[in-house]
Design an enzyme around this catalytic site. Structure first.
Site, PDB file in Angstrom:
ATOM      1  N   ARG A  37       0.852  -1.186   0.000  1.00 26.62           N
ATOM      2  CA  ARG A  37       0.000   0.000   0.000  1.00 26.62           C
ATOM      3  C   ARG A  37       0.891   1.240   0.000  1.00 26.62           C
ATOM      4  O   ARG A  37       1.726   1.418   0.889  1.00 26.62           O
ATOM      5  CB  ARG A  37      -0.915   0.029   1.229  1.00 26.62           C
ATOM      6  CG  ARG A  37      -1.858  -1.158   1.332  1.00 26.62           C
ATOM      7  CD  ARG A  37      -2.926  -1.094   0.264  1.00 26.62           C
ATOM      8  NE  ARG A  37      -3.905  -2.143   0.447  1.00 26.62           N
ATOM      9  CZ  ARG A  37      -4.168  -3.074  -0.456  1.00 26.62           C
ATOM     10  NH1 ARG A  37      -3.510  -3.083  -1.612  1.00 26.62           N
ATOM     11  NH2 ARG A  37      -5.080  -3.982  -0.232  1.00 26.62           N
ATOM     12  N   ALA A  76      -8.775  27.639   2.992  1.00 27.48           N
ATOM     13  CA  ALA A  76      -8.407  26.379   3.637  1.00 27.48           C
ATOM     14  C   ALA A  76      -6.931  26.403   3.986  1.00 27.48           C
ATOM     15  O   ALA A  76      -6.168  27.214   3.466  1.00 27.48           O
ATOM     16  CB  ALA A  76      -8.710  25.210   2.704  1.00 27.48           C
ATOM     17  N   SER A 113      -9.098  11.625   0.134  1.00 28.34           N
ATOM     18  CA  SER A 113      -8.704  10.574  -0.825  1.00 28.34           C
ATOM     19  C   SER A 113      -8.326   9.306  -0.065  1.00 28.34           C
ATOM     20  O   SER A 113      -7.153   8.942   0.012  1.00 28.34           O
ATOM     21  CB  SER A 113      -7.520  11.034  -1.681  1.00 28.34           C
ATOM     22  OG  SER A 113      -7.845  12.175  -2.419  1.00 28.34           O
ATOM     23  N   GLY A 115      -8.248   6.252  -0.569  1.00 27.08           N
ATOM     24  CA  GLY A 115      -7.565   5.158  -1.243  1.00 27.08           C
ATOM     25  C   GLY A 115      -6.058   5.189  -1.056  1.00 27.08           C
ATOM     26  O   GLY A 115      -5.397   4.161  -1.154  1.00 27.08           O
ATOM     27  N   GLU A 140       4.208  33.116   2.880  1.00 27.87           N
ATOM     28  CA  GLU A 140       4.993  33.941   1.954  1.00 27.87           C
ATOM     29  C   GLU A 140       5.023  33.383   0.538  1.00 27.87           C
ATOM     30  O   GLU A 140       5.298  34.120  -0.407  1.00 27.87           O
ATOM     31  CB  GLU A 140       6.407  34.146   2.482  1.00 27.87           C
ATOM     32  CG  GLU A 140       7.209  32.865   2.612  1.00 27.87           C
ATOM     33  CD  GLU A 140       8.579  33.096   3.229  1.00 27.87           C
ATOM     34  OE1 GLU A 140       9.506  32.358   2.849  1.00 27.87           O
ATOM     35  OE2 GLU A 140       8.722  33.990   4.078  1.00 27.87           O
TER      36      GLU A 140
END
Length: 181
Positions: A37, A76, A113, A115, A140
């Site tokens: 993985r 965000a 995500s 996965g 910056e």
């Protein structure tokens, strides 16, 4: 319900950067076989649905190197070590937009995500906004254009690809749902 858990047999860190860690884990599958993985470890992030008193969404436009283009997004940012997600949201809203919110409400958290990455975004709703006279400085290396738009304008940006990321699409649909009720 069947147990689909995968037991980690070995774990190797390939890269550890400022924002992410890349890792390859060897896992034992439920049937006993082994598999690899490839994983991205991330500290987590926040996103803010900021709505002006006029009912407009506050959005930021910035270049995203991974996409090699500019997109429009809700404000965000990454959670700093030992930082509470709500504090991150308050900080990012001011740094990216120059606004503070008198009403800050947690909406939900979600995986971006699953996965291959463990990043979780904590989503907040910010209302009763006021402009900050001397806002905290942003990163910056971050260059941002500010946009304020209606939900229908944001939907148009989704349709033409200017809004391209899942968190912002979720935010637009969330706000649309709020206004329908």
């Amino acid at each position: 319900m069947e147990n689909f858990n995968e037991k980690t047999v070995t774990s190797e860190t390939l890269y550890c950067g400022k924002i992410i860690e890349l890792r390859v884990d060897e896992v034992q599958l439920p049937d006993g076989k082994l598999a690899k993985r490839e994983l991205v470890k991330h500290p987590g992030a926040v996103a803010v649905i900021a709505i002006t008193d006029e009912g407009k969404l506050v959005l930021v436009e910035q270049f995203r190197k991974a996409l090699e283009r500019t997109i429009v997004e809700i404000p965000a940012g990454k959670i700093e070590p030992n930082e509470d997600p709500k504090q991150t949201a308050i900080r990012e809203l001011e740094e990216e937009t120059g606004y503070r919110a008198n009403e800050f409400t947690y909406i939900q958290s979600f995986s971006t995500s699953p996965g291959f990455a463990d990043e979780v975004i904590h989503l907040y709703l910010a209302k009763s906004l006021e402009k900050v006279e001397n806002p905290a400085a942003g990163d910056e290396d971050e260059f941002i254009n500010l946009h304020e738009c209606t939900i229908s304008e944001a939907e148009e940006m989704m349709n033409d690809g200017r809004i391209y990321d899942a968190k912002t699409a979720f935010a637009v649909l969330y706000v649309k749902q709020l206004t329908i009720k």
